[in-house]
Structure formats: C-alpha cells, structure tokens
Design an enzyme around this catalytic site. Sequence first.
Site, PDB file in Angstrom:
ATOM      1  N   ASN A   1      29.088  56.636  -6.963  1.00 57.66           N
ATOM      2  CA  ASN A   1      29.247  55.184  -7.755  1.00 57.66           C
ATOM      3  C   ASN A   1      27.418  55.285  -8.301  1.00 57.66           C
ATOM      4  O   ASN A   1      26.707  54.579  -7.341  1.00 57.66           O
ATOM      5  CB  ASN A   1      29.147  54.060  -7.274  1.00 57.66           C
ATOM      6  CG  ASN A   1      29.336  53.131  -7.237  1.00 57.66           C
ATOM      7  OD1 ASN A   1      29.038  52.562  -9.051  1.00 57.66           O
ATOM      8  ND2 ASN A   1      29.756  51.655  -7.564  1.00 57.66           N
TER       9      ASN A   1
ATOM     10  N   ARG B   1      33.021  56.441  -9.918  1.00 59.76           N
ATOM     11  CA  ARG B   1      33.657  55.176 -10.635  1.00 59.76           C
ATOM     12  C   ARG B   1      33.006  55.003 -11.927  1.00 59.76           C
ATOM     13  O   ARG B   1      31.465  55.351 -12.084  1.00 59.76           O
ATOM     14  CB  ARG B   1      33.040  53.845  -9.865  1.00 59.76           C
ATOM     15  CG  ARG B   1      32.690  52.947  -9.893  1.00 59.76           C
ATOM     16  CD  ARG B   1      32.445  52.008  -9.621  1.00 59.76           C
ATOM     17  NE  ARG B   1      32.681  50.013  -9.539  1.00 59.76           N
ATOM     18  CZ  ARG B   1      32.293  49.679 -10.602  1.00 59.76           C
ATOM     19  NH1 ARG B   1      30.620  50.155 -11.102  1.00 59.76           N
ATOM     20  NH2 ARG B   1      31.965  48.284 -10.704  1.00 59.76           N
TER      21      ARG B   1
ATOM     22  N   HIS C   1      36.334  44.951 -11.549  1.00 57.20           N
ATOM     23  CA  HIS C   1      36.890  45.357 -10.246  1.00 57.20           C
ATOM     24  C   HIS C   1      37.930  45.362 -10.143  1.00 57.20           C
ATOM     25  O   HIS C   1      38.880  45.567  -8.947  1.00 57.20           O
ATOM     26  CB  HIS C   1      36.655  43.803  -9.214  1.00 57.20           C
ATOM     27  CG  HIS C   1      35.710  42.681  -8.821  1.00 57.20           C
ATOM     28  ND1 HIS C   1      35.207  41.846  -9.239  1.00 57.20           N
ATOM     29  CD2 HIS C   1      33.855  43.593  -8.726  1.00 57.20           C
ATOM     30  CE1 HIS C   1      34.383  40.989  -8.850  1.00 57.20           C
ATOM     31  NE2 HIS C   1      32.818  42.229  -9.148  1.00 57.20           N
TER      32      HIS C   1
ATOM     33  N   ARG D   1      26.613  33.933 -12.180  1.00 58.42           N
ATOM     34  CA  ARG D   1      27.434  33.634 -13.218  1.00 58.42           C
ATOM     35  C   ARG D   1      27.777  32.909 -13.370  1.00 58.42           C
ATOM     36  O   ARG D   1      28.845  32.525 -11.906  1.00 58.42           O
ATOM     37  CB  ARG D   1      28.563  35.174 -13.440  1.00 58.42           C
ATOM     38  CG  ARG D   1      28.184  36.436 -13.773  1.00 58.42           C
ATOM     39  CD  ARG D   1      29.109  37.190 -14.616  1.00 58.42           C
ATOM     40  NE  ARG D   1      28.413  38.651 -14.051  1.00 58.42           N
ATOM     41  CZ  ARG D   1      28.824  39.816 -13.344  1.00 58.42           C
ATOM     42  NH1 ARG D   1      29.761  39.775 -11.813  1.00 58.42           N
ATOM     43  NH2 ARG D   1      28.212  41.182 -13.031  1.00 58.42           N
TER      44      ARG D   1
ATOM     45  N   GLU E   1      36.680  49.842  -2.613  1.00 60.77           N
ATOM     46  CA  GLU E   1      36.643  50.924  -4.110  1.00 60.77           C
ATOM     47  C   GLU E   1      36.467  52.424  -3.356  1.00 60.77           C
ATOM     48  O   GLU E   1      37.305  53.051  -4.270  1.00 60.77           O
ATOM     49  CB  GLU E   1      35.909  50.249  -4.220  1.00 60.77           C
ATOM     50  CG  GLU E   1      35.992  48.398  -4.909  1.00 60.77           C
ATOM     51  CD  GLU E   1      34.964  47.768  -5.310  1.00 60.77           C
ATOM     52  OE1 GLU E   1      34.920  48.441  -6.342  1.00 60.77           O
ATOM     53  OE2 GLU E   1      34.059  47.247  -4.872  1.00 60.77           O
TER      54      GLU E   1
END
Length: 397
Positions: free
Chosen positions: A7, A90, A179, A240, A384
Amino acid sequence: MKVLVLNCGSSSLKYQLIDMENESVMAKGLCERIGIDGSKLTHKANDKEMVVEQPMPKHTEAISLVMKALVDPEYGVITDTKEIAAVGHRVLHGGTVYSESIVVNEDVKRVIRECFDLGPLHNPANLMGIEACEEAMPGTPNVAVWDTAFGMAMDEKAYLYAIPHEYYEKYSIRRYGFHGTSHMFVSGEAIKFAGLDPEKGKVIVCHLGNGASISASIGGKCVDTSMGLTPLEGLIMGTRSGDLDPAVVQTICNKEGKDVNEVLNILNKKSGVLGMSGGVSSDFRDIEKAREEGNHLADVALQAFIYRVAKYIGAYTAAMNGVDAIAFTAGVGENDIKSRKAICEYLGYLGVKIDDEANNCRGKNQMISTADSKVKVMILPTNEELAIARETLRLVK
Ligand code: AMP
C-alpha cells in the site's frame, strides 16, 4: 504460495508478506519519509523488530530495502525473493474502466496514469510502487486491487449526480465510493458469519474509522455506498464534513475571502468531529473523553456522527427493501461500544435488538444482536491486506 501486499502513499510504503497456505502474516512493515530526509524502514517478523535508517530517494529504493529485510538472515522470513509468487497493490482509482482486480500490464498502468486527476494523492504513488516492483522482481506478477472497484457495481440511479450529463461524459464525474476493499471483504464475511444466502443476503457495512463510509450490498454486490467522486461525501468523519449543501462552500468563500480549493481543504481536513467540537480532536477517543468532561460541542459532534450513520442505515434499508445483517468495522466500528449501541438504538423500528453483554467487546468477530433480533448485527474487523492477497491469489493461480 506467498503474496506480498503493498500500500504505497506519496512518501510511505506499507507491506505485508502473507502465506496463503494458512493466510498468516509472515512479516509486515512500513517505509516512512520516502523522498524526504530521515527515511526509515520498520520491519516486524517473528515477534522481532528491525529498524533501518537509510536514504530512500524513491519507492524503488524502499522496495529494495523491503526485499533485503525479507531475506535478512536474522529478521527475514524467506531465503529468496523468488519465493514471492505475486505482489498485490492497493490502487486507489480505476476510474470507470475497472470494476475488478486485474494483473498489471501496460494498459493497466496507462489507466492508473489517466486517473491521476481523480486520485491525485494516491494514484501516482501506487504507480511508483508497481514500477518499483517490476524493477526489483522482474517476471513476478503485480495485481492491482482497486479501492473503487466495489462501487462500480452501483446502478446509474445510484452513481450519477443530478448535474448536467455532459460532466459525466466529459470528466467522468460520478459517485465512485472508496474503502471498497474493506466493504467487499466485510460484506463477504458478514454473509458467511450470519449464514445468509450468498446470492441474496442484504448487508449494510458501517466502516467507521477516521475516514468513514457505509455501504449497502446484495449478495456482496454494491447497491450504494456513501463516498462519492472523492471521499468527502457521506458520513461525518474525523476531519471530513461528509454531506452538505454545496452553497456552504460559496458562502464561506464569500464571507472569508477564500477560494474553492481553500474551503475544500477545510472540509477535508478541519471539519468532521474535529471541526464540530470546536477543535477538540479528530480522534473519537478524545471526543468521548471531552464529552464525559462536559464539553457540549464534543457531545453534539458525537451525536451528529451517530445520527448520520443511523439515517444512512435507514436509507440503505429502503434502497434494498430490507436488510439481513449490519456489520460494524474499522477503528470506531470495532472498538467503540457506546457509539455502536447508540446507533442501534435508532433501529428499533427494524426489529434490531442488541445484547449489551455481547456488545461489550472489541476488535473480534462477534454477533452483538440478540437471538430474537430481526436483523443480525455484528462486529467484523476489516482486513484489507488479506482481501488484497486473496484477490491476488485468485488472479495468478
Ligand atoms: P481507523 O481509521 O480505522 O484506524 O480508526 C481510527 C479511529 O478509531 C480513531 O478516531 C480512534 O479514536 C478510533 N478508536 C480506536 N479505538 C477506539 C475506542 N476504544 N473507542 C473509541 N474510538 C476508538
């Protein structure tokens, strides 16, 4: 078969080497400050840790150091990098082109490059990681696992914005969802854990972390998901804002003499529970502590976060005409007992009943609804890296 999962961020590289025979993590680590002074590799294997401080001007040097660490006589876990059957990457954005993971070739790299505009922080780094692996391990297949792939199953009515259609045609402006690897993994696990029909099981996954998103899927196929063109849309997050009236941007621009980019930066980095709490923190543990100490704005921020999740669960239940299972995952979803309970308290109308004792649990697969609850509610830690490794294995086998 051993799969390396990468990643890559603009100045970082996280990795795990996974033995797919038993899906165990053999080694993992992190390269930090790539391209900046003070580059550092932290490598962990067999309960031991190795730190290497050495310049890493580019991701190529970082990958070379990772390779060295993996075969290191003391801290390594393999004797030859040829034991690595494939590398799973990823990759943030596959645009409208890819809805499935794919073995990387020149066309795939071209699409990653064409999507630099859509994923300006991540796609360039993801491509650097792939090219560094091609150089360090010629002939070893690289697989791109897209964070946007899960959302590509959405129907037009869910992914198109109600703006002039020419903007979709000219600039691919649509809802993508992020995601995706986590939602794919957890919705699949939820179907298994709750014993649902693999084709028809209706699942809502609440990925509640510093970044937060929610998805609705039937038989593992995404019906809707809360993030949009960028990760800004949807739930209230650590920093956010999630959903808001776009006219808020215009008003702040006009009142504060700022341009759109500055305000978008505020919505991404200074809003969410951090902004709502008057700057207490983006970390949910700090927000909860402040609330317990009587901070009103921290209390409102948490209430608003919970309320927004509950509203989305209602909307997604309507979108699927029902829900069989609701799964909580990521930092807050896996660990925050009070927030999970508070969200579920909104769901009595769905016949959701929570077992407080079962809910008093952190970070492991656990059913938290009672036996007579109409909807099965559970905690399912996301993974993940394992999802990427499984996808990689599936494609190179
Ligand atoms: P993630 O982005 O998935 O790593 O999640 C990070 C968020 O999870 C942070 O805001 C943490 O405060 C939150 N978190 C981790 N543990 C807990 C906990 N025990 N209670 C509440 N929030 C937690």
